[in-house]
Write a protein that holds these residues in place. Structure first.
Motif, PDB file in Angstrom:
ATOM      1  N   SER A 281       0.815  -1.220   0.000  1.00  0.00           N
ATOM      2  CA  SER A 281       0.000   0.000   0.000  1.00  0.00           C
ATOM      3  C   SER A 281       0.846   1.266   0.000  1.00  0.00           C
ATOM      4  CB  SER A 281      -0.970  -0.002   1.182  1.00  0.00           C
ATOM      5  OG  SER A 281      -0.285   0.240   2.387  1.00  0.00           O
ATOM      6  N   VAL A 282       2.070   1.186   0.487  1.00  0.00           N
ATOM      7  CA  VAL A 282       2.915   2.387   0.534  1.00  0.00           C
ATOM      8  C   VAL A 282       4.012   2.399  -0.529  1.00  0.00           C
ATOM      9  CG1 VAL A 282       2.460   2.862   2.968  1.00  0.00           C
ATOM     10  CG2 VAL A 282       4.433   1.459   2.340  1.00  0.00           C
ATOM     11  N   THR A 283       4.257   1.254  -1.161  1.00  0.00           N
ATOM     12  CA  THR A 283       5.318   1.198  -2.185  1.00  0.00           C
ATOM     13  C   THR A 283       4.790   1.028  -3.599  1.00  0.00           C
ATOM     14  OG1 THR A 283       5.599  -1.207  -2.040  1.00  0.00           O
ATOM     15  CG2 THR A 283       6.958   0.160  -0.551  1.00  0.00           C
TER      16      THR A 283
ATOM     17  N   ALA B 201      11.015  -3.893  -1.383  1.00  0.00           N
ATOM     18  CA  ALA B 201       9.687  -3.978  -0.757  1.00  0.00           C
ATOM     19  C   ALA B 201       9.564  -5.267   0.053  1.00  0.00           C
ATOM     20  CB  ALA B 201       8.597  -3.906  -1.822  1.00  0.00           C
ATOM     21  N   ARG B 202      10.017  -6.359  -0.510  1.00  0.00           N
ATOM     22  CA  ARG B 202       9.966  -7.641   0.202  1.00  0.00           C
ATOM     23  C   ARG B 202      10.799  -7.566   1.484  1.00  0.00           C
ATOM     24  NH1 ARG B 202      10.972 -12.361  -3.630  1.00  0.00           N
ATOM     25  NH2 ARG B 202      12.956 -11.326  -3.905  1.00  0.00           N
TER      26      ARG B 202
ATOM     27  N   LEU C  15      12.544   6.850   4.849  1.00  0.00           N
ATOM     28  CA  LEU C  15      12.357   5.418   5.075  1.00  0.00           C
ATOM     29  C   LEU C  15      12.049   5.160   6.549  1.00  0.00           C
ATOM     30  CD1 LEU C  15      12.391   2.476   4.094  1.00  0.00           C
ATOM     31  CD2 LEU C  15      14.818   2.437   4.682  1.00  0.00           C
ATOM     32  N   ASP C  16      12.751   5.826   7.434  1.00  0.00           N
ATOM     33  CA  ASP C  16      12.508   5.629   8.854  1.00  0.00           C
ATOM     34  C   ASP C  16      11.068   5.994   9.220  1.00  0.00           C
ATOM     35  OD1 ASP C  16      13.682   4.874  11.435  1.00  0.00           O
ATOM     36  OD2 ASP C  16      13.246   6.958  11.976  1.00  0.00           O
ATOM     37  N   GLY C  17      10.574   7.110   8.683  1.00  0.00           N
ATOM     38  CA  GLY C  17       9.193   7.517   8.946  1.00  0.00           C
ATOM     39  C   GLY C  17       8.193   6.525   8.387  1.00  0.00           C
ATOM     40  N   LEU C  18       8.463   6.032   7.188  1.00  0.00           N
ATOM     41  CA  LEU C  18       7.584   5.038   6.570  1.00  0.00           C
ATOM     42  C   LEU C  18       7.517   3.782   7.428  1.00  0.00           C
ATOM     43  CD1 LEU C  18       6.715   4.176   3.154  1.00  0.00           C
ATOM     44  CD2 LEU C  18       8.128   2.416   4.200  1.00  0.00           C
TER      45      LEU C  18
END
Length: 120
Positions: free
Chosen positions: A31-33, A53-54, A99-102
């Motif tokens: 959903s985010v990538t 993603a994986r 990336l950290d926030g995601l």
């Protein structure tokens, strides 16, 4: 409970539940990538976008579900060492604020959903 103390029925149920949670992690990452869960599950050679993603789904399963790496590997039908390498790569990339926030946002969502499922 230790794995060796489980009955066969308990083990089968745990594996089913783990695979369902693994799919949830993949769907959350999808959903985010924009990378589909089906692509993340592929056993064929995949591009870097799918591989990253994986790795995020594996990392989140390890950190948010508290699974040891062998359990992440089992839930995603991958070797523990492959999962460990991918998780180290994600950890190394956490210096990137985006990336950290995601990972924080998706991780909170997974933890909340997992907590609700355990309470039910």
């Amino acid at each position: 409970m230790e794995d060796h103390d489980e009955t066969l029925e308990q083990r089968v149920e745990r594996v089913r539940a783990d695979r369902a949670r693994a799919l949830l992690a993949m769907q959350a990452v999808a959903s985010v990538t924009g990378v589909s869960a089906a692509a993340m599950q592929s056993r064929r050679r995949v591009n870097d976008e799918v591989r990253r993603a994986r790795a995020l789904a594996w990392y989140l399963s390890h950190t948010e579900y508290g699974w040891p790496l062998y359990r992440v590997g089992a839930a995603f039908d991958r070797d523990r060492t492959t999962v460990a390498k991918a998780c180290r790569q994600v950890e190394d990339r956490r210096d990137d604020p985006a990336l950290d926030g995601l990972l924080e946002r998706v991780g909170r969502g997974l933890a909340e959903i997992a907590g609700v499922a355990e309470a039910a």
